[in-house]
Design a protein around this motif. Structure first.
Motif, PDB file in Angstrom:
ATOM      1  N   ILE A  32     -96.081  17.508 -94.086  1.00 33.17           N
ATOM      2  CA  ILE A  32     -96.414  18.206 -93.410  1.00 33.17           C
ATOM      3  C   ILE A  32     -96.618  19.395 -92.805  1.00 33.17           C
ATOM      4  CG2 ILE A  32     -96.635  17.290 -90.828  1.00 33.17           C
ATOM      5  CD1 ILE A  32     -95.366  14.031 -91.675  1.00 33.17           C
ATOM      6  N   VAL A  33     -95.013  19.932 -92.913  1.00 28.24           N
ATOM      7  CA  VAL A  33     -95.225  21.208 -92.718  1.00 28.24           C
ATOM      8  C   VAL A  33     -95.654  21.980 -93.691  1.00 28.24           C
ATOM      9  CG1 VAL A  33     -93.383  22.909 -92.330  1.00 28.24           C
ATOM     10  CG2 VAL A  33     -92.847  20.364 -91.977  1.00 28.24           C
ATOM     11  N   GLY A  34     -96.199  21.789 -94.743  1.00 27.52           N
ATOM     12  CA  GLY A  34     -97.193  22.527 -95.504  1.00 27.52           C
ATOM     13  C   GLY A  34     -98.763  22.489 -95.192  1.00 27.52           C
ATOM     14  N   LEU A  35     -99.004  21.393 -95.188  1.00 23.36           N
ATOM     15  CA  LEU A  35    -100.604  21.266 -95.050  1.00 23.36           C
ATOM     16  C   LEU A  35    -100.625  21.668 -93.565  1.00 23.36           C
ATOM     17  CD1 LEU A  35    -101.594  17.729 -96.267  1.00 23.36           C
ATOM     18  CD2 LEU A  35    -102.003  19.913 -97.332  1.00 23.36           C
ATOM     19  N   GLY A  36     -99.788  21.470 -92.308  1.00 24.85           N
ATOM     20  CA  GLY A  36     -99.912  21.769 -90.835  1.00 24.85           C
ATOM     21  C   GLY A  36    -100.083  23.578 -90.904  1.00 24.85           C
TER      22      GLY A  36
ATOM     23  N   ALA B  98     -99.419  24.411 -99.804  1.00 23.91           N
ATOM     24  CA  ALA B  98     -98.666  23.704 -99.142  1.00 23.91           C
ATOM     25  C   ALA B  98     -97.584  22.948-100.640  1.00 23.91           C
ATOM     26  CB  ALA B  98     -99.792  22.247 -98.444  1.00 23.91           C
ATOM     27  N   TRP B  99     -97.952  23.386-101.939  1.00 25.73           N
ATOM     28  CA  TRP B  99     -97.785  22.487-103.099  1.00 25.73           C
ATOM     29  C   TRP B  99     -96.292  23.242-103.148  1.00 25.73           C
ATOM     30  CZ3 TRP B  99     -96.317  19.950-106.464  1.00 25.73           C
ATOM     31  CH2 TRP B  99     -95.591  20.117-107.220  1.00 25.73           C
TER      32      TRP B  99
ATOM     33  N   TYR C  23     -86.300  21.958-112.378  1.00 28.58           N
ATOM     34  CA  TYR C  23     -87.515  22.747-110.839  1.00 28.58           C
ATOM     35  C   TYR C  23     -87.703  23.825-110.634  1.00 28.58           C
ATOM     36  CZ  TYR C  23     -88.301  17.822-108.892  1.00 28.58           C
ATOM     37  OH  TYR C  23     -88.365  16.011-108.793  1.00 28.58           O
ATOM     38  N   VAL C  24     -86.900  24.632-110.968  1.00 29.37           N
ATOM     39  CA  VAL C  24     -86.868  26.094-110.207  1.00 29.37           C
ATOM     40  C   VAL C  24     -87.982  26.272-111.745  1.00 29.37           C
ATOM     41  CG1 VAL C  24     -85.995  28.552-110.775  1.00 29.37           C
ATOM     42  CG2 VAL C  24     -84.511  26.686-109.839  1.00 29.37           C
ATOM     43  N   LEU C  25     -88.017  26.227-112.359  1.00 32.99           N
ATOM     44  CA  LEU C  25     -88.907  26.642-113.575  1.00 32.99           C
ATOM     45  C   LEU C  25     -90.145  26.346-113.319  1.00 32.99           C
ATOM     46  CD1 LEU C  25     -90.176  27.680-116.453  1.00 32.99           C
ATOM     47  CD2 LEU C  25     -89.287  25.690-117.544  1.00 32.99           C
ATOM     48  N   ILE C  26     -90.436  25.329-113.008  1.00 31.96           N
ATOM     49  CA  ILE C  26     -91.897  24.410-112.478  1.00 31.96           C
ATOM     50  C   ILE C  26     -92.059  25.229-111.379  1.00 31.96           C
ATOM     51  CG2 ILE C  26     -92.979  22.372-111.159  1.00 31.96           C
ATOM     52  CD1 ILE C  26     -90.597  20.465-112.729  1.00 31.96           C
ATOM     53  N   ASN C  27     -91.864  25.662-110.562  1.00 28.66           N
ATOM     54  CA  ASN C  27     -91.714  26.392-109.026  1.00 28.66           C
ATOM     55  C   ASN C  27     -92.613  27.218-109.955  1.00 28.66           C
ATOM     56  OD1 ASN C  27     -92.139  27.026-105.999  1.00 28.66           O
ATOM     57  ND2 ASN C  27     -90.954  29.338-107.117  1.00 28.66           N
ATOM     58  N   ARG C  28     -91.723  28.360-110.417  1.00 35.17           N
ATOM     59  CA  ARG C  28     -91.850  29.499-111.844  1.00 35.17           C
ATOM     60  C   ARG C  28     -93.940  29.398-112.496  1.00 35.17           C
ATOM     61  NH1 ARG C  28     -88.930  33.576-111.594  1.00 35.17           N
ATOM     62  NH2 ARG C  28     -86.492  33.486-110.838  1.00 35.17           N
TER      63      ARG C  28
END
Length: 229
Positions: free
Chosen positions: A114-118, A147-148, A215-220
């Protein structure tokens, strides 16, 4: 009766955590794999549900508030209480564990969706529609992509939460390292009981750190530098 030498050997063995882990490595590795598998799968299920809910309500302040409040209410229910409510309906085992973990994972994912899309700039959405994109195209190709990072952050928080909650799911005969912790606590004072509890606890901590690094790797890999910055 056991000889004095045997008792001394057992006591010495019980004090050696590394030896305990080494002797039972195959079983512990399988438990760790099942623990991670349950958490990851439940996080993915919760992510699908959470994103769908977030997409459905993010344009409505009332809908967003209701969805967040309901997800927050689930999170306030103690783990043992929720498992106790689910066991009579779904029985012991994987079904109860999956349902409980998915419910607990919803709040950070729904809220961050919600925060990301908003937070997407309306001008960006208007520009996408101006070049002929459909509403669904704007949502999937523009808004959800922007928003990802927020959604991924919600999944990251949910995963760390579930790593600990999955231990308690051993109460419902769920898979993972929780059985090691429960066995150690239940048999407190017996040979290797402390090693069992410590091994299960440390295993969860180590696996949680590994997943966090993933998750850090996926984020990068999935978030551009401009968006990360």
């Amino acid at each position: 009766m056991r000889s004095l030498t045997q008792r001394r050997r057992e006591n010495q063995h019980a004090m050696n955590l590394f030896e305990y882990i080494s002797d039972r490595w195959d079983r512990l590795a399988l438990q760790g794999l099942l623990h991670v598998s349950a958490v990851v799968q439940c996080t993915i299920i919760a992510a699908v549900l959470g994103v769908v809910i977030g997409v459905a309500v993010y344009r409505s302040p009332i809908g967003s508030a209701v969805a967040t409040a309901l997800a927050s209410t689930i999170l306030t229910v103690p783990s043992f209480a929720l498992l106790g409510l689910l066991i009579p309906v779904f029985g012991l085992g994987a079904n109860t564990t999956v349902i409980a973990l998915v419910l607990y994972a919803l709040l950070p994912i729904v809220r961050n969706t919600i925060v990301g899309l908003g937070g997407v700039d309306p001008a960006v959405s208007d520009a996408a529609r101006g070049i002929g994109m459909s509403r669904a195209g704007v949502l999937t190709r523009v808004e959800l992509r922007l928003a990802w990072p927020a959604i991924l952050a919600g999944m990251r928080v949910a995963t760390q939460m579930l790593m600990g909650i999955a231990v308690i799911a051993a109460y419902a005969k769920g898979p993972g390292l929780g059985s090691e912790v429960f066995s150690g606590l239940t048999n407190a004072g017996s040979t290797n009981s402390l090693n069992q509890a410590l091994t299960g606890t440390l295993g969860v901590v180590v696996l949680a750190l590994i997943l966090d690094a993933v998750y850090v790797l996926i984020n990068r890999l999935t978030v551009s530098r401009g968006v990360r910055g």
